[in-house]
Write a protein that holds these residues in place. Structure first.
Motif, PDB file in Angstrom:
ATOM      1  N   LEU A 165       0.817  -1.209   0.000  1.00  0.00           N
ATOM      2  CA  LEU A 165       0.000   0.000   0.000  1.00  0.00           C
ATOM      3  C   LEU A 165       0.851   1.259   0.000  1.00  0.00           C
ATOM      4  N   VAL A 166       2.080   1.149   0.493  1.00  0.00           N
ATOM      5  CA  VAL A 166       2.898   2.346   0.651  1.00  0.00           C
ATOM      6  C   VAL A 166       3.366   2.908  -0.687  1.00  0.00           C
ATOM      7  N   VAL A 167       3.509   2.064  -1.707  1.00  0.00           N
ATOM      8  CA  VAL A 167       4.061   2.559  -2.964  1.00  0.00           C
ATOM      9  C   VAL A 167       3.003   3.150  -3.871  1.00  0.00           C
ATOM     10  N   GLY A 168       1.758   2.659  -3.763  1.00  0.00           N
ATOM     11  CA  GLY A 168       0.656   3.241  -4.509  1.00  0.00           C
ATOM     12  C   GLY A 168       0.951   3.394  -5.988  1.00  0.00           C
ATOM     13  N   LYS A 169       0.641   4.568  -6.504  1.00  0.00           N
ATOM     14  CA  LYS A 169       0.790   4.826  -7.932  1.00  0.00           C
ATOM     15  C   LYS A 169       2.245   4.899  -8.362  1.00  0.00           C
ATOM     16  N   VAL A 170       3.150   5.217  -7.422  1.00  0.00           N
ATOM     17  CA  VAL A 170       4.552   5.368  -7.807  1.00  0.00           C
ATOM     18  C   VAL A 170       5.136   4.039  -8.267  1.00  0.00           C
ATOM     19  N   GLN A 171       4.566   2.928  -7.817  1.00  0.00           N
ATOM     20  CA  GLN A 171       5.033   1.619  -8.269  1.00  0.00           C
ATOM     21  C   GLN A 171       4.862   1.466  -9.777  1.00  0.00           C
ATOM     22  N   GLN A 172       3.669   1.757 -10.262  1.00  0.00           N
ATOM     23  CA  GLN A 172       3.418   1.638 -11.693  1.00  0.00           C
ATOM     24  C   GLN A 172       4.224   2.655 -12.471  1.00  0.00           C
ATOM     25  N   SER A 173       4.402   3.831 -11.904  1.00  0.00           N
ATOM     26  CA  SER A 173       5.195   4.857 -12.575  1.00  0.00           C
ATOM     27  C   SER A 173       6.635   4.392 -12.751  1.00  0.00           C
ATOM     28  N   ALA A 174       7.177   3.726 -11.736  1.00  0.00           N
ATOM     29  CA  ALA A 174       8.543   3.215 -11.834  1.00  0.00           C
ATOM     30  C   ALA A 174       8.651   2.122 -12.890  1.00  0.00           C
ATOM     31  N   ILE A 175       7.621   1.299 -12.976  1.00  0.00           N
ATOM     32  CA  ILE A 175       7.606   0.251 -14.004  1.00  0.00           C
ATOM     33  C   ILE A 175       7.581   0.872 -15.395  1.00  0.00           C
ATOM     34  N   ASP A 176       6.777   1.885 -15.557  1.00  0.00           N
ATOM     35  CA  ASP A 176       6.736   2.573 -16.849  1.00  0.00           C
ATOM     36  C   ASP A 176       8.101   3.172 -17.173  1.00  0.00           C
ATOM     37  N   TYR A 177       8.759   3.688 -16.157  1.00  0.00           N
ATOM     38  CA  TYR A 177      10.078   4.294 -16.358  1.00  0.00           C
ATOM     39  C   TYR A 177      11.099   3.274 -16.848  1.00  0.00           C
TER      40      TYR A 177
END
Length: 676
Positions: free
Chosen positions: A386-398
């Motif tokens: 839960l802590v990573v939220g949207k930033v997880q997907q953003s990092a994957i896109d990166y």
């Protein structure tokens, strides 16, 4: 110190809110002196070198990796808190750097002053009692460090206001601002926790424990992050810093002094710039407990088995309880500290104190060999994601961002047989980077030939999918990870020609000795010699490997720029920090001849090199440097690789390789004709 339960509902709320864990419940202060004979067990828990690996996820391969990740360490933390009534939790640094998510928050979409880093959010929700800074905390520069740690620093670019940072105290005693000569982070602090203790008659009482913590980072940060630190800070040795501040600490009359060192152990004579000063720090009077890190290994552990004045069974360093809890969230360091009240102070009962390292993936015995299998890993804490939220997907896109085009296929299916297509870009990147660095750090080596060594890390050991295969087409950061699988940093050593040959001879142990007169099949590969120790060196040299010769006599026709290598010649060989410091026990490589120790990861150096070659072709890559010496054999010389890859071998120039039979598991047996 009261036991802190880990309630899922409360934890979920804390993760979502990004808040610190609840404080310890208030206790009524005791007015009576504590009686002698009181006993208490305190679990001192340690994480270190998390490198922002929050989730058990491989961003480069885009799949789960249950063998790492803070979300699984949390499961062990919860287990320890259930097992021990009293516990303290500390972190020994290298926390904010080292994963795609970390790079994304620091370099791609930088966090705002009001936003806490994802790794700190996760740690706050679990509840830490303190921590220190590692060398990699400085990789993104002092302004970023000042911001994300919530620490205003009187340095160039330091945050003037207090931004969102971890909700536990950070301490660092050996880094000072050049502006005022003061520590850039508080050097030490004292935290008081209530704990359960037991009287000699078995009665349980709650008493305060006053814990002083002092932190240290490796002095070589001034070399590793010179571009960020030169002229802004100064660094002292860890022993000097401890001696400076321990009198101040003792004046506060703490019950325990815990040194949190981002460093390991080295028994060599002490110097103020020593990277791993833990052994010497343990000898400073006044330190009761030592927490270590940086070396990406375990203490207690076999690496330290024969070290002087080190008890590798119980976890003592020069009589001081100590632990080093692995890296990447793979382990939790645990010290069972047995305290007894004597003469109006707490003392450590060393006969009942011991250290352990708890792995998230306890090894299983498979065919008599301890083996880590994903199925044996502890489950991830369900709330951490839960802590990573949207930033997880953003990092994957990166990580899927294109970095160039590739016109050549680079694979490791036949790396043991002479296909260097997957190693060539690594070696080219290493040479380019080292040459740039050596121009300023070692101008006296300007005319010394620079070579590079690389090994195929993915060579089928893990099965038919365990090979590098970067096909022609778009290149992304994931491809850089495929070409260089491990998070090593770059190092370079200066060696003579004898050491160069010995290096190659050691690598050639990868092969069995082949009898040319044998009738049956002979296995080319020595299964007992790991593929990651088969270094292949490029940069203008060429050599032959004669597998009919005994170990130590296999390298022939060693040449540099077409001419035989002379005994008087010297070379700089670029490799990784593991090899340069003695990993693999290669002759002449023990860390003493390192001329370059970069803080930068080899994988990142490779990615930058690929970006600088936006349309990568064979002309950008060094040629293969070695071949097998000609050998006519009566029977077939065979090896195993992924099935149906003969065309790959042929395309890469290995026309004497043919598939004999499919094993039915994604692998096949191949034969290689050594007579041509």
């Amino acid at each position: 110190m009261a036991h802190r339960s880990y309630l899922p509902a409360l934890a979920a709320a804390l993760f979502l809110a990004g808040c610190a864990s609840q404080p310890h419940p208030a206790e009524q202060p005791r007015t009576q002196p504590l009686p002698d004979g009181l006993r208490a067990d305190v679990a001192v828990l340690e994480t270190t070198d998390l490198h922002s690996n929050i989730l058990s996820y491989d961003y480069y391969k885009q799949k789960a990796d249950p063998t790492l990740g803070f979300e699984r360490t949390v499961t062990l933390i919860r287990k320890a808190r259930e097992q021990f009534t009293n516990s303290l939790l500390f972190d020994a640094g290298d926390t904010i750097q080292g994963s795609v998510l970390a790079d994304y928050q620091a370099q791609v979409h930088k966090v705002d002053c009001s936003e806490e880093l994802a790794i700190y959010k996760a740690m706050d929700a679990v509840g830490y009692d303190g921590g220190t800074l590692g060398n990699h905390e400085f990789n993104y520069g002092l302004p970023f460090l000042s911001q994300v740690t919530g620490t205003p620093m009187n340095v160039d670019g330091g945050a003037a206001q207090r931004c969102a940072g971890p909700h536990y105290p950070l301490v660092l005693a050996n880094v000072y601002s050049t502006r005022d000569g003061k520590p850039i982070v508080q050097p030490w602090t004292v935290v008081t926790r209530q704990m359960a203790a037991f009287t000699p008659d078995g009665s349980k009482i709650s008493v305060p424990l006053k814990i002083a913590i002092i932190g240290f980072t490796p002095p070589p940060i001034m070399q590793w992050d010179k571009q960020h630190l030169e002229g802004k800070v100064t660094v002292t040795g860890v022993v000097e810093a401890a001696q400076k501040y321990l009198p101040e600490i003792q004046a506060q009359h703490p019950d325990l002094v815990i040194a949190i060192l981002h460093g390991g152990m080295n028994t060599s004579p002490y110097t103020p710039d020593m990277e791993n000063g833990g052994w010497h720090l343990a000898g400073v009077p006044g330190i009761d407990v030592l927490l270590m890190g940086h070396e990406h290994t375990d203490f207690p552990g076999p690496r330290f088995e024969h070290m002087q004045d080190v008890d590798d069974e119980h976890g003592f360093v020069r009589g001081v309880p100590a632990v080093m809890g692995g890296f990447f969230g793979k382990d939790l360091g645990v010290i069972r500290l047995a305290l007894v009240r004597q003469q109006n102070h707490w003392a450590i009962d060393k006969n009942k104190t011991f250290s352990q390292v708890w792995p998230i993936c306890p090894p299983m015995l498979i065919k008599g060999k301890p083996t880590v299998t994903p199925s044996n890993c502890v489950p991830a804490d369900p709330q951490v994601s839960l802590v990573v939220g949207k930033v997880q997907q953003s990092a994957i896109d990166y990580v899927n961002t294109p970095i160039g085009q590739n016109t050549v296929r680079m694979s490791s299916y036949f790396a043991d047989e002479g296909d260097m297509s997957a190693l060539a870009p690594v070696n080219a990147a290493q040479i380019d980077d080292a040459k740039r660095e050596l121009l300023t750090s070692h101008p006296e080596l300007a005319n010394t030939p620079v070579l590079a060594a690389a090994a195929a890390f993915r060579n089928g050991f893990g099965g038919s999918d365990d090979y590098t295969d970067v096909q022609a087409g778009p290149l992304t950061l994931r491809n850089a990870a495929d070409l260089y699988f491990y998070p090593n940093t770059l190092s370079a050593v200066k060696i003579d020609s004898a050491t160069l040959k010995a290096w190659l001879e050691k690598s050639a142990e990868r092969f069995n000795r082949i009898d040319p007169n044998a009738d049956g099949e002979q296995q080319l590969i020595n299964a007992k010699y790991p593929g990651f120790n088969f270094d292949q060196i490029q940069g203008g040299i060429s050599y032959l490997i004669d597998v009919s010769k005994p170990v130590g006599q296999r390298i022939e026709k060693l040449r540099y720029q077409g001419k035989p290598v002379q005994p008087s010649q010297t070379f700089v060989v670029v490799t990784n920090n593991y090899r340069a410091s003695g990993g693999g026990r290669f002759p002449g490589l023990d860390g003493s001849n390192i001329v370059l120790a970069s803080p930068d990861g080899t994988r990142e150096i490779l990615a930058d090199w690929l970006k600088a070659h936006p349309t990568l072709s064979a002309d950008d890559l060094p040629r293969a440097s070695w071949h097998f010496a000609r050998l006519k054999t009566r029977g077939a010389v065979v090896f195993t690789s992924a099935s149906d890859k003969q065309a790959v071998a042929e395309a890469d120039g290995l026309r004497d390789v043919r598939q004999l039979r499919d094993n039915g598991d994604g692998t096949a047996v191949y034969a290689i004709d050594l007579s041509h």
